[in-house]
Write an enzyme that holds these catalytic residues in place. Sequence first.
Site, PDB file in Angstrom:
ATOM      1  N   HIS A  42      17.923 -37.866  32.537  1.00  0.00           N
ATOM      2  CA  HIS A  42      17.262 -37.035  31.776  1.00  0.00           C
ATOM      3  C   HIS A  42      16.525 -36.030  32.321  1.00  0.00           C
ATOM      4  CE1 HIS A  42      13.552 -39.258  32.178  1.00  0.00           C
ATOM      5  NE2 HIS A  42      14.306 -40.345  31.838  1.00  0.00           N
ATOM      6  N   GLY A  69      13.561 -35.588  32.721  1.00  0.00           N
ATOM      7  CA  GLY A  69      12.336 -36.218  33.759  1.00  0.00           C
ATOM      8  C   GLY A  69      12.848 -36.413  35.319  1.00  0.00           C
ATOM      9  N   HIS A  70      14.065 -36.944  35.116  1.00  0.00           N
ATOM     10  CA  HIS A  70      14.570 -37.192  36.598  1.00  0.00           C
ATOM     11  C   HIS A  70      15.089 -35.757  37.318  1.00  0.00           C
ATOM     12  CE1 HIS A  70      16.123 -40.999  34.439  1.00  0.00           C
ATOM     13  NE2 HIS A  70      15.501 -41.440  35.455  1.00  0.00           N
TER      14      HIS A  70
END
Length: 180
Positions: free
Chosen positions: A34, A36-37
Amino acid sequence: MKIVKKISEINQIATNLKKNKKEINLIPTMGNMHAGHLSLVTEANKFDGTNIVSIFVNPAQFNEMDDFNNYPNTFEADMEILSKTNCQIIFAPSINEMYPEGIKAKKTVFKYRDILCDLFRFGHFDGVTTIVNILLDLIKPSKVFFGEKDFQQFKIIEQLIIQNNMKINLVKCSSIRDSN
Ligand code: PAF
């Protein structure tokens, strides 16, 4: 983007990079990519070196086997997403590869324990430090990237690196939140 599944192969790649004085940036994940990654990969891009994203759903850090069994397996979608980033290598080993002698977690970090999440997720952080230790030992990155969102995890890994005298720069990445 190269997909590596075997420890022997990632080990060879890491050794060759080191031999050629190339830095390694490691972004450990459990997949299901997502924003964030991706922000961790973006952060890694600010530094020199080869970006390795590890994808391994670590059974040792789940309190409930059901949660492990139901963890989303989105490998194809993850590859698609990562192929659009500056990630050169995906390390996606099997459970047998990572735990050849069976799944076990060892408690090695005692600091930042018995508070917050650790009170409710028995053994979770032992599973996290066990697998992160294996990954760091194997890949020997110069930098490893973690989100500050999982702050207790971040502090415990910081402690793991200090305790083991690892020459690894732990890079704290800002939290990414959905607009809603
Ligand atoms: O934060 C995670 O996704 C996991 O705890 C980690 C660090 C990849 C270890 O399995």
